[in-house]
Design a protein around this motif. Structure first.
Motif, PDB file in Angstrom:
ATOM      1  N   ILE A  21      17.266  30.929   2.111  1.00  0.00           N
ATOM      2  CA  ILE A  21      15.842  31.436   2.764  1.00  0.00           C
ATOM      3  C   ILE A  21      15.446  30.632   3.989  1.00  0.00           C
ATOM      4  O   ILE A  21      15.083  31.349   4.972  1.00  0.00           O
ATOM      5  N   VAL A  45      18.011  35.320  -1.223  1.00  0.00           N
ATOM      6  CA  VAL A  45      17.325  36.303  -2.073  1.00  0.00           C
ATOM      7  C   VAL A  45      17.984  37.074  -3.323  1.00  0.00           C
ATOM      8  O   VAL A  45      17.786  36.970  -4.255  1.00  0.00           O
ATOM      9  N   VAL A  49      17.413  36.654  -7.102  1.00  0.00           N
ATOM     10  CA  VAL A  49      17.531  38.010  -7.882  1.00  0.00           C
ATOM     11  C   VAL A  49      18.380  38.109  -9.278  1.00  0.00           C
ATOM     12  O   VAL A  49      18.017  38.127 -10.106  1.00  0.00           O
TER      13      VAL A  49
END
Length: 128
Positions: A21, A45, A49
């Protein structure tokens, strides 16, 4: 030979997710925009997750089996490593495309040496 325990792999998942990121700013290519910037952010991301949902020590919602997680890692890492050529930014400066290739290749190496199942915990082993 798979010597990286899932506990270590899990910690690396979150570290690499955050690093992906931040990569466009860390390596100074955030201003160029486009796929070179978007791809590491989206993959970072995504990594965080699916790590949250993996059945290992670092997955609080653990229902994705670790072998499936490892397949996700391989697919995402291959995509990351090949993205400079797929999306045409391989001709940019080294600081733009090289992090994609190096991180992608490094994650593949980690996956190849990662254990496919978490070790049984002492509490589960003692009560079983």
């Amino acid at each position: 030979m798979r010597f990286i325990p899932t506990k270590v792999h899990g910690a690396l998942d979150y570290i690499v997710g955050i690093a992906l990121i931040a990569a466009p700013w860390l390596f100074g290519f955030a201003g160029m925009g486009g796929p070179a910037v978007v791809i590491p952010i989206v993959l970072g991301v995504g990594l965080i997750v699916y790590s949250l949902f993996t059945r290992y020590e670092w997955g609080p919602f653990g229902f994705i089996p670790m072998p499936v997680h490892l397949v996700f890692d391989i697919v995402a890492s291959l995509f990351l490593a090949l993205s400079p050529w797929i999306f045409g930014f391989s001709g940019e400066a080294l600081n733009v495309w090289l992090p994609h290739v190096v991180v992608g290749a490094a994650v593949i190496v980690v996956v190849l040496f990662s254990q496919p199942q978490p070790a049984p915990s002492r509490t589960r082993a003692a009560t079983a």
